[in-house]
Scaffold this motif. Structure first.
Motif, PDB file in Angstrom:
ATOM      1  N   ASN A 152       0.828  -1.213   0.000  1.00 36.16           N
ATOM      2  CA  ASN A 152       0.000   0.000   0.000  1.00 36.16           C
ATOM      3  C   ASN A 152       0.858   1.257   0.000  1.00 36.16           C
ATOM      4  O   ASN A 152       0.534   2.238  -0.687  1.00 36.16           O
ATOM      5  CB  ASN A 152      -0.928   0.013   1.223  1.00 36.16           C
ATOM      6  CG  ASN A 152      -2.034  -1.011   1.102  1.00 36.16           C
ATOM      7  OD1 ASN A 152      -2.390  -1.447   0.006  1.00 36.16           O
ATOM      8  ND2 ASN A 152      -2.569  -1.426   2.236  1.00 36.16           N
ATOM      9  N   ARG A 153       1.941   1.234   0.739  1.00 33.61           N
ATOM     10  CA  ARG A 153       2.803   2.413   0.807  1.00 33.61           C
ATOM     11  C   ARG A 153       3.535   2.623  -0.515  1.00 33.61           C
ATOM     12  O   ARG A 153       3.737   3.758  -0.952  1.00 33.61           O
ATOM     13  CB  ARG A 153       3.811   2.239   1.950  1.00 33.61           C
ATOM     14  CG  ARG A 153       4.663   3.425   2.187  1.00 33.61           C
ATOM     15  CD  ARG A 153       3.817   4.574   2.624  1.00 33.61           C
ATOM     16  NE  ARG A 153       4.645   5.691   3.001  1.00 33.61           N
ATOM     17  CZ  ARG A 153       4.188   6.896   3.130  1.00 33.61           C
ATOM     18  NH1 ARG A 153       2.922   7.153   2.931  1.00 33.61           N
ATOM     19  NH2 ARG A 153       4.987   7.863   3.466  1.00 33.61           N
ATOM     20  N   ASN A 154       3.948   1.550  -1.162  1.00 33.84           N
ATOM     21  CA  ASN A 154       4.705   1.668  -2.403  1.00 33.84           C
ATOM     22  C   ASN A 154       3.835   1.992  -3.602  1.00 33.84           C
ATOM     23  O   ASN A 154       4.358   2.292  -4.676  1.00 33.84           O
ATOM     24  CB  ASN A 154       5.511   0.393  -2.649  1.00 33.84           C
ATOM     25  CG  ASN A 154       6.656   0.258  -1.668  1.00 33.84           C
ATOM     26  OD1 ASN A 154       7.143   1.249  -1.148  1.00 33.84           O
ATOM     27  ND2 ASN A 154       7.066  -0.969  -1.402  1.00 33.84           N
ATOM     28  N   LYS A 155       2.510   1.935  -3.467  1.00 30.94           N
ATOM     29  CA  LYS A 155       1.625   2.345  -4.557  1.00 30.94           C
ATOM     30  C   LYS A 155       1.715   3.839  -4.812  1.00 30.94           C
ATOM     31  O   LYS A 155       1.531   4.294  -5.928  1.00 30.94           O
ATOM     32  CB  LYS A 155       0.165   1.983  -4.228  1.00 30.94           C
ATOM     33  CG  LYS A 155      -0.152   0.524  -4.372  1.00 30.94           C
ATOM     34  CD  LYS A 155      -1.611   0.279  -4.018  1.00 30.94           C
ATOM     35  CE  LYS A 155      -1.921  -1.203  -4.016  1.00 30.94           C
ATOM     36  NZ  LYS A 155      -3.318  -1.466  -3.598  1.00 30.94           N
ATOM     37  N   ILE A 156       2.015   4.608  -3.781  1.00 31.93           N
ATOM     38  CA  ILE A 156       2.126   6.066  -3.907  1.00 31.93           C
ATOM     39  C   ILE A 156       3.500   6.393  -4.476  1.00 31.93           C
ATOM     40  O   ILE A 156       4.524   6.039  -3.887  1.00 31.93           O
ATOM     41  CB  ILE A 156       1.963   6.745  -2.527  1.00 31.93           C
ATOM     42  CG1 ILE A 156       0.627   6.354  -1.907  1.00 31.93           C
ATOM     43  CG2 ILE A 156       2.093   8.254  -2.640  1.00 31.93           C
ATOM     44  CD1 ILE A 156       0.491   6.750  -0.449  1.00 31.93           C
ATOM     45  N   PRO A 157       3.546   7.060  -5.643  1.00 32.12           N
ATOM     46  CA  PRO A 157       4.859   7.364  -6.235  1.00 32.12           C
ATOM     47  C   PRO A 157       5.578   8.447  -5.434  1.00 32.12           C
ATOM     48  O   PRO A 157       4.964   9.277  -4.765  1.00 32.12           O
ATOM     49  CB  PRO A 157       4.512   7.858  -7.643  1.00 32.12           C
ATOM     50  CG  PRO A 157       3.110   8.346  -7.545  1.00 32.12           C
ATOM     51  CD  PRO A 157       2.451   7.530  -6.475  1.00 32.12           C
ATOM     52  N   LEU A 158       6.894   8.419  -5.519  1.00 26.37           N
ATOM     53  CA  LEU A 158       7.707   9.430  -4.852  1.00 26.37           C
ATOM     54  C   LEU A 158       7.554  10.759  -5.570  1.00 26.37           C
ATOM     55  O   LEU A 158       7.320  10.802  -6.784  1.00 26.37           O
ATOM     56  CB  LEU A 158       9.182   9.008  -4.861  1.00 26.37           C
ATOM     57  CG  LEU A 158       9.536   7.787  -4.024  1.00 26.37           C
ATOM     58  CD1 LEU A 158      10.998   7.400  -4.260  1.00 26.37           C
ATOM     59  CD2 LEU A 158       9.310   8.076  -2.559  1.00 26.37           C
ATOM     60  N   PRO A 159       7.680  11.880  -4.869  1.00 29.00           N
ATOM     61  CA  PRO A 159       7.590  13.184  -5.538  1.00 29.00           C
ATOM     62  C   PRO A 159       8.772  13.377  -6.475  1.00 29.00           C
ATOM     63  O   PRO A 159       9.859  12.855  -6.252  1.00 29.00           O
ATOM     64  CB  PRO A 159       7.622  14.190  -4.387  1.00 29.00           C
ATOM     65  CG  PRO A 159       8.209  13.467  -3.240  1.00 29.00           C
ATOM     66  CD  PRO A 159       7.877  12.021  -3.434  1.00 29.00           C
ATOM     67  N   ARG A 160       8.534  14.150  -7.531  1.00 27.82           N
ATOM     68  CA  ARG A 160       9.583  14.399  -8.511  1.00 27.82           C
ATOM     69  C   ARG A 160      10.602  15.371  -7.934  1.00 27.82           C
ATOM     70  O   ARG A 160      10.273  16.240  -7.149  1.00 27.82           O
ATOM     71  CB  ARG A 160       8.985  14.965  -9.785  1.00 27.82           C
ATOM     72  CG  ARG A 160       7.966  13.988 -10.362  1.00 27.82           C
ATOM     73  CD  ARG A 160       7.612  14.202 -11.806  1.00 27.82           C
ATOM     74  NE  ARG A 160       8.654  14.245 -12.782  1.00 27.82           N
ATOM     75  CZ  ARG A 160       9.272  13.182 -13.305  1.00 27.82           C
ATOM     76  NH1 ARG A 160       8.975  11.979 -12.886  1.00 27.82           N
ATOM     77  NH2 ARG A 160      10.163  13.314 -14.240  1.00 27.82           N
ATOM     78  N   LEU A 161      11.851  15.186  -8.354  1.00 26.06           N
ATOM     79  CA  LEU A 161      12.909  16.061  -7.896  1.00 26.06           C
ATOM     80  C   LEU A 161      12.836  17.388  -8.631  1.00 26.06           C
ATOM     81  O   LEU A 161      12.731  17.424  -9.864  1.00 26.06           O
ATOM     82  CB  LEU A 161      14.276  15.431  -8.142  1.00 26.06           C
ATOM     83  CG  LEU A 161      14.650  14.258  -7.251  1.00 26.06           C
ATOM     84  CD1 LEU A 161      16.003  13.701  -7.668  1.00 26.06           C
ATOM     85  CD2 LEU A 161      14.703  14.701  -5.815  1.00 26.06           C
ATOM     86  N   ILE A 162      12.890  18.470  -7.892  1.00 24.17           N
ATOM     87  CA  ILE A 162      12.868  19.793  -8.505  1.00 24.17           C
ATOM     88  C   ILE A 162      14.273  20.181  -8.949  1.00 24.17           C
ATOM     89  O   ILE A 162      14.474  20.678 -10.037  1.00 24.17           O
ATOM     90  CB  ILE A 162      12.326  20.836  -7.501  1.00 24.17           C
ATOM     91  CG1 ILE A 162      10.880  20.490  -7.153  1.00 24.17           C
ATOM     92  CG2 ILE A 162      12.411  22.243  -8.057  1.00 24.17           C
ATOM     93  CD1 ILE A 162      10.305  21.316  -6.032  1.00 24.17           C
ATOM     94  N   ALA A 163      15.239  19.939  -8.112  1.00 23.95           N
ATOM     95  CA  ALA A 163      16.619  20.296  -8.426  1.00 23.95           C
ATOM     96  C   ALA A 163      17.279  19.157  -9.198  1.00 23.95           C
ATOM     97  O   ALA A 163      16.769  18.048  -9.281  1.00 23.95           O
ATOM     98  CB  ALA A 163      17.383  20.567  -7.138  1.00 23.95           C
TER      99      ALA A 163
END
Length: 175
Positions: A94-105
């Motif tokens: 369930n936790r890994n279904k949420i993608p990580l936020p994209r890197l801005i820098a």
């Protein structure tokens, strides 16, 4: 046992033999007293809980089941079991279904904006204030009446250079 064991209480002799059976040969004498205190406190807690359980059950005396229940409740409070593997796997899915936020820098260590860092150059220069010097007319009288040691009043009449602080704003330089 050793020569000092005759004057020890029975419980202290038991603790000493337990330490010896576990391979502990060198220890301070107060360790035995600390173990005894822990042992007595644990037994009192268990028997107190057993008495509460037997009173709740309406019994006149504590029996073996009350003591077992008190020990089990103490173990459950002191030691917790990790959740089953299936539960952990489901939580991970369930936790890994949420993608990580994209890197801005870009790659590397993210730094705060340039205006918030102490790495960017910030110069403050002291520029002396230029005062116009008055035109000096020399006469013969001035040359003759020159005092080799001028007084303080005369020294203050001379123009002094006072520095003026100038600061420049920080601007981004093209790379």
């Amino acid at each position: 046992m050793a020569e000092g064991d005759e004057d020890l209480p029975r419980d202290a002799k038991i603790v000493k033999s337990l330490l010896k059976s576990m391979g502990v040969e060198d220890y301070e004498p107060r360790v035995i007293h600390q173990f005894l205190e822990l042992w007595y406190r644990y037994v009192v807690d268990i028997l107190t809980d057993s008495q509460v359980y037997s009173e709740h059950a309406g019994k006149a005396a504590i029996d073996c089941d009350d003591v077992k229940l008190a020990i089990q409740s103490k173990v459950n409070l002191s030691f917790s079991q990790p959740p089953p593997r299936e539960v952990l796997l489901e939580l991970a899915r369930n936790r890994n279904k949420i993608p990580l936020p994209r890197l801005i820098a870009g790659p590397g260590i993210p730094l705060p904006p340039e205006q918030d860092t102490l790495l960017s150059p910030n110069y403050q220069l002291a520029i002396p204030k230029k005062q116009p010097s008055p035109a000096v007319e020399e006469t013969e009288e001035d040359e003759e009446g020159v005092d080799p040691n001028p007084s303080q009043e005369q020294k203050t009449d001379m123009p002094q250079h006072t520095p003026q602080r100038v600061s420049f704003p920080i601007t981004k330089r093209p790379k």
